[in-house]
Design a protein around this motif. Structure first.
Motif, short mmCIF file in Angstrom:
data_model
loop_
_atom_site.label_atom_id
_atom_site.label_comp_id
_atom_site.label_asym_id
_atom_site.label_seq_id
_atom_site.Cartn_x
_atom_site.Cartn_y
_atom_site.Cartn_z
N ALA A 21 -1.05 51.02 48.77
CA ALA A 21 -2.09 50.63 49.81
C ALA A 21 -3.28 51.28 49.36
CB ALA A 21 -1.42 50.94 51.13
N LYS A 22 -3.23 52.73 49.06
CA LYS A 22 -4.46 53.53 48.79
C LYS A 22 -5.18 52.82 47.59
CE LYS A 22 -4.24 57.93 48.82
NZ LYS A 22 -3.79 59.32 48.45
N ALA A 23 -4.39 52.33 46.86
CA ALA A 23 -5.02 51.73 45.54
C ALA A 23 -5.50 50.19 45.83
CB ALA A 23 -4.04 51.71 44.53
N GLY A 24 -5.45 49.90 46.70
CA GLY A 24 -5.99 48.62 47.38
C GLY A 24 -5.01 47.45 47.26
N MET A 25 -3.71 47.54 47.26
CA MET A 25 -2.70 46.35 47.19
C MET A 25 -2.32 46.25 48.75
SD MET A 25 -0.34 46.80 43.77
CE MET A 25 -0.01 45.27 43.63
N PRO A 37 11.71 34.07 52.48
CA PRO A 37 10.66 34.20 51.36
C PRO A 37 9.60 35.31 52.20
CG PRO A 37 10.32 32.21 52.43
CD PRO A 37 11.70 32.58 53.07
N ALA A 38 8.81 35.95 51.13
CA ALA A 38 7.77 36.89 51.82
C ALA A 38 6.69 36.09 52.09
CB ALA A 38 7.45 37.72 50.70
N ASP A 39 5.75 36.63 52.99
CA ASP A 39 4.49 36.10 53.09
C ASP A 39 3.58 36.01 51.64
OD1 ASP A 39 5.01 35.90 55.68
OD2 ASP A 39 3.90 37.90 56.30
N PRO A 40 2.94 34.83 51.57
CA PRO A 40 2.31 34.63 50.26
C PRO A 40 1.13 35.48 50.14
CG PRO A 40 1.55 32.92 52.00
CD PRO A 40 2.66 33.65 52.67
N ASP A 41 0.65 36.48 51.18
CA ASP A 41 -0.46 37.11 50.89
C ASP A 41 0.12 38.71 50.22
OD1 ASP A 41 0.47 37.95 53.23
OD2 ASP A 41 -1.43 38.35 54.22
N VAL A 42 1.51 38.60 50.17
CA VAL A 42 1.86 40.10 49.76
C VAL A 42 1.73 40.33 48.48
CG1 VAL A 42 4.01 41.50 49.87
CG2 VAL A 42 3.37 40.25 51.93
N GLU A 43 1.01 41.56 48.16
CA GLU A 43 0.92 41.76 46.70
C GLU A 43 1.96 42.59 46.00
OE1 GLU A 43 -4.10 41.07 46.56
OE2 GLU A 43 -3.05 43.05 46.80
N PHE A 232 -3.16 45.06 37.59
CA PHE A 232 -3.11 43.92 38.14
C PHE A 232 -4.68 43.34 38.26
CE2 PHE A 232 1.12 45.14 39.29
CZ PHE A 232 1.87 44.15 38.62
N ARG A 233 -5.41 44.51 38.64
CA ARG A 233 -6.74 44.29 39.00
C ARG A 233 -7.68 43.85 37.81
NH1 ARG A 233 -7.40 48.57 41.69
NH2 ARG A 233 -7.20 47.51 43.60
N ARG A 234 -7.39 44.41 36.76
CA ARG A 234 -7.91 43.93 35.38
C ARG A 234 -7.72 42.48 35.13
NH1 ARG A 234 -6.06 48.86 33.21
NH2 ARG A 234 -4.32 47.79 32.15
N GLN A 235 -6.59 41.85 35.69
CA GLN A 235 -6.25 40.50 35.39
C GLN A 235 -6.84 39.59 36.65
OE1 GLN A 235 -2.16 39.83 34.33
NE2 GLN A 235 -1.88 42.13 34.57
N GLY A 236 -7.56 40.46 37.51
CA GLY A 236 -8.04 39.54 38.66
C GLY A 236 -7.20 38.92 39.52
N LEU A 237 -5.95 39.73 39.65
CA LEU A 237 -4.97 39.14 40.62
C LEU A 237 -4.97 39.84 41.98
CD1 LEU A 237 -2.09 39.11 37.73
CD2 LEU A 237 -3.49 37.38 38.77
N LEU A 238 -5.79 40.92 42.23
CA LEU A 238 -5.71 41.35 43.58
C LEU A 238 -6.82 41.03 44.40
CD1 LEU A 238 -4.97 45.12 42.73
CD2 LEU A 238 -3.18 43.46 43.29
N SER A 239 -6.61 41.05 45.67
CA SER A 239 -7.50 40.41 46.77
C SER A 239 -8.47 41.49 46.85
CB SER A 239 -6.93 40.45 48.09
OG SER A 239 -7.69 40.44 48.98
#
Length: 417
Positions: A21-25, A37-43, A232-239
């Motif tokens: 979470a501290k790293a922004g996920m 199933p998990a909520d779709p916004d869970v990274e 994951f951030r480098r791939q543009g996958l994080l909110s």
């Protein structure tokens, strides 16, 4: 879901959630394997199991069930999280669980690194240190369930594993991620696919995280996750927008079952502040002469942040275990704290602080908390957690936190943001 995590206890899982979470996920911790199933916004999803001290076969079974669910959520990478003091016995459960996960994921190169420098856990020359002490001279040699008597992780893991154990020394880690990848590949080619990696600084953990980009399986303490979000951030996958934390007003209580040095110091400090405290005698709990309802009535009659604790000196714990049996004592106290947590929440407690992995796991299970949203950091390795509309928690591993942790946690959990 991008990163799927399997934790072998509840406090360690929230520790991992804090790192991510501290790293922004966007992180959610699940108590046991979810049924839907998990909520779709869970990274990053963390399946927290109480498997650290279970029989090996049961720990493996539960971990594989967690893996199957995480794969169904589309996870690109799996992290098996264990304690930063490598809590285990010569039989397991770290080695057997890692082997089972590696087989399912067809992973032939697996990092092992429990290091967490912010909490004083470092790995050098394959040996685990707690502060300036080797693991077996840190107090962990007195752990009632998983006494750690050898600091050499290569030897300890080899006792638990049927595969070879290799090593990436600090000198290689300092050369960067490419050098680490090359050394891991060489160790795997030499028949040592499980690789202990040195790390004495956060920068080392970031290097290991970069080296693990694309690896199907990673294992370690929460520190090993420091560098994973950036992949994951480098791939543009994080909110780009982190979640917002809101605290909870209301009554607070502290429950402590850990016998670690750090927790015993926190108990003494809390009492020194003038807070009400009730020490539990395991003999009375086992005899049925004092129960969770008695303790709940006492807590609900106090002001401030009342503390209920069974955090005795290791010599006292060993004496009780010798008299009644280790498993019997552990089960009775876990059941006591689980029942106590239920009575307290029913009685209006909205902020609950727990100390000790087994105690925290019992509380989470006793309250039947299925999903925990990870909030801001209270202390290194310990986040604030929202468990529902009217309940927030701090789940602390025994050795984590400064002396004033209980007071700090109470204020953080009640902070309206």
């Amino acid at each position: 879901m991008l990163l799927g995590c399997i934790g072998d206890d509840f406090t360690g899982s929230s520790d991992l959630g804090n790192t991510l979470a501290k790293a922004g996920m966007r992180v959610v911790q699940y108590s046991g394997v979810p049924t839907g199933p998990a909520d779709p916004d869970v990274e990053a999803g963390i399946v927290a199991l109480k498997s650290r001290s279970l029989p090996v076969e049961e720990a493996v079974r539960l971990s594989l069930e967690a893996l199957e669910w995480l794969q169904e959520q589309g996870c690109q990478q799996i992290l098996f999280k264990y304690c930063s003091t490598f809590d285990s016995t010569p039989e397991g459960n770290i080695g057997p669980v890692a082997e089972a996960l590696a087989r399912e994921l067809e992973a032939d190169q697996v990092i092992f690194c429990p290091a967490f420098p912010a909490a004083g856990r470092t790995v050098y020359q394959g040996c685990l240190f707690v502060g300036d002490r080797l693991l077996n001279d840190s107090g962990m040699e007195n752990h009632p369930l998983t006494p750690m008597t050898d600091p050499d992780l290569r030897r300890w893991l080899a006792l638990q594993s049927t595969v070879g154990v290799g090593h990436v020394p600090a000198a290689t880690v300092w050369q960067g991620a490419d050098a680490v990848r090359d050394r891991i590949a060489a160790e795997s080619d030499a028949g040592k696919p499980f690789v202990i990696c040195d790390a004495i600084r956060d920068e080392d953990l970031l290097t290991l995280g970069a080296a693990a980009d694309g690896a199907p399986l990673i294992t370690g303490g929460s520190g090993i996750a420091l560098g994973l979000p950036e992949n994951f951030r480098r791939q543009g996958l994080l909110s780009p927008e982190p979640p917002v934390w809101e605290g909870q007003v209301g009554r607070v209580a502290v429950l402590s079952g850990s016998c670690s040095r750090a927790t015993r110091g926190q108990v003494a400090h809390h009492i020194g502040l003038g807070e009400a405290a009730l020490e539990i005698d395991p003999r009375e709990v086992l005899a049925g002469t004092f129960g969770a309802m008695d303790a709940a009535e006492w807590v609900l009659g106090q002001d401030g942040a009342p503390l209920v604790f069974s955090s005795a000196d290791p010599r006292t714990v060993r004496a009780v275990q010798a008299e009644y049996g280790t498993e019997e004592v552990a089960h009775a106290l876990e059941e006591f704290f689980a029942d106590l947590a239920r009575y307290l929440v029913d009685g209006g407690v909205t902020r609950l602080i727990t100390a000790g992995g087994e105690t925290s796991g019992a509380v989470v299970e006793g309250l039947e908390l299925g999903q925990l949203d990870i909030g801001p950091e209270i202390a290194p390795g310990v986040p604030a957690i929202r468990a529902g509309e009217d309940l927030v928690l701090a789940l602390k591993s025994g050795n984590f936190g400064a002396e004033d942790f209980f007071d700090r946690a109470a204020r953080m959990l009640g902070d309206e943001g």
